[in-house]
Design a protein around this motif. Structure first.
Motif, PDB file in Angstrom:
ATOM      1  N   VAL A 171       0.915  -1.349   0.186  1.00 36.76           N
ATOM      2  CA  VAL A 171      -0.069  -0.022  -0.127  1.00 36.76           C
ATOM      3  C   VAL A 171       1.057   1.191  -0.134  1.00 36.76           C
ATOM      4  O   VAL A 171       1.961   1.308   0.825  1.00 36.76           O
ATOM      5  CB  VAL A 171      -0.928   0.073   1.257  1.00 36.76           C
ATOM      6  CG1 VAL A 171      -1.998   1.331   1.331  1.00 36.76           C
ATOM      7  CG2 VAL A 171      -2.105  -1.202   1.205  1.00 36.76           C
TER       8      VAL A 171
ATOM      9  N   GLN B 172      -6.292   6.276  -3.708  1.00 36.62           N
ATOM     10  CA  GLN B 172      -5.611   5.649  -2.692  1.00 36.62           C
ATOM     11  C   GLN B 172      -6.384   4.782  -2.012  1.00 36.62           C
ATOM     12  O   GLN B 172      -6.314   3.707  -1.622  1.00 36.62           O
ATOM     13  CB  GLN B 172      -5.238   6.841  -1.628  1.00 36.62           C
ATOM     14  CG  GLN B 172      -3.891   7.639  -2.534  1.00 36.62           C
ATOM     15  CD  GLN B 172      -3.621   8.656  -1.632  1.00 36.62           C
ATOM     16  OE1 GLN B 172      -4.137   9.156  -0.839  1.00 36.62           O
ATOM     17  NE2 GLN B 172      -2.315   9.195  -1.884  1.00 36.62           N
TER      18      GLN B 172
ATOM     19  N   SER C 147      -6.799   1.549  -3.699  1.00 36.78           N
ATOM     20  CA  SER C 147      -5.912   0.565  -3.296  1.00 36.78           C
ATOM     21  C   SER C 147      -6.008   0.076  -1.975  1.00 36.78           C
ATOM     22  O   SER C 147      -5.827  -1.117  -1.776  1.00 36.78           O
ATOM     23  CB  SER C 147      -4.615   1.401  -3.587  1.00 36.78           C
ATOM     24  OG  SER C 147      -3.615   0.534  -2.737  1.00 36.78           O
TER      25      SER C 147
ATOM     26  N   GLN D 289      -8.528  -2.711  -2.311  1.00 33.50           N
ATOM     27  CA  GLN D 289      -8.117  -4.094  -2.958  1.00 33.50           C
ATOM     28  C   GLN D 289      -7.202  -4.931  -2.032  1.00 33.50           C
ATOM     29  O   GLN D 289      -7.021  -5.874  -2.046  1.00 33.50           O
ATOM     30  CB  GLN D 289      -6.985  -3.527  -4.235  1.00 33.50           C
ATOM     31  CG  GLN D 289      -8.033  -3.102  -5.405  1.00 33.50           C
ATOM     32  CD  GLN D 289      -7.180  -2.383  -6.482  1.00 33.50           C
ATOM     33  OE1 GLN D 289      -5.925  -2.011  -6.308  1.00 33.50           O
ATOM     34  NE2 GLN D 289      -7.454  -2.523  -7.771  1.00 33.50           N
TER      35      GLN D 289
END
Length: 165
Positions: free
Chosen positions: A40, A76, A79, A82
């Motif tokens: 990340v 962001q 992400s 995910q």
């Protein structure tokens, strides 16, 4: 409010130290990989921090809170979703909108990062007395509270020649 020269001189010293502090923190952050071990982007952790401390939020509110563009927050947060650190939930006030909320894994990763930060700060302050550490926390808290409730009015005041941040 009339400010004395002595108050302005102390404020100037504090301003210098604050700029120095921000630069050192930025340097420390840049020394840490741009991506964490979980893949990340480090900047995305501000979103996770906000969600954990302030609760589920819409992307637009996060962008406002973090002084960022909605497109950046969207990228962001996608992400984070995910990676299983954040989830999208229906907004109970408006079913067409969604809220971002931390997951159990998000809480775990946040705590892992928090512990690492705390170890580093403990190392930085290891030779300070307990009283000095407590005083720093108290004064830093007061400073942050003052900054939160007092907006800068730099645009309304003439800049001195050669003045810099």
């Amino acid at each position: 409010m009339d400010t004395t020269k002595a108050e302005l001189d102390l404020a100037d010293e504090l301003g210098y130290e604050l700029v120095r502090f921000v630069r050192l923190i930025n340097r420390a952050k840049s020394q840490v990989a741009k991506q964490g071990p979980d893949g990340v982007e480090r900047a995305a952790y501000a979103i996770l921090f906000t969600l954990i401390h302030e609760g589920p939020q819409r992307t637009s509110r996060l962008a406002e809170s973090l002084h960022s563009e909605i497109s950046t927050i969207s990228r962001q947060s996608s992400s984070l979703v995910q990676h299983g650190l954040v989830e999208r939930q229906a907004d109970p006030e408006d079913g067409r909108a969604c809220l971002l909320a931390p997951t159990a894994e998000g809480h775990r990763v946040f705590e892992e990062n928090r512990k690492a930060r705390n170890v580093w700060l403990a190392e930085v302050l290891h030779d300070w007395s307990e009283e000095d550490r407590q005083t720093l926390n108290t004064l830093f808290g007061r400073l942050n509270s003052g900054i939160e409730k007092t907006s800068p009015q730099l645009a309304d005041q003439p800049q001195a020649k050669g003045a810099s941040a």
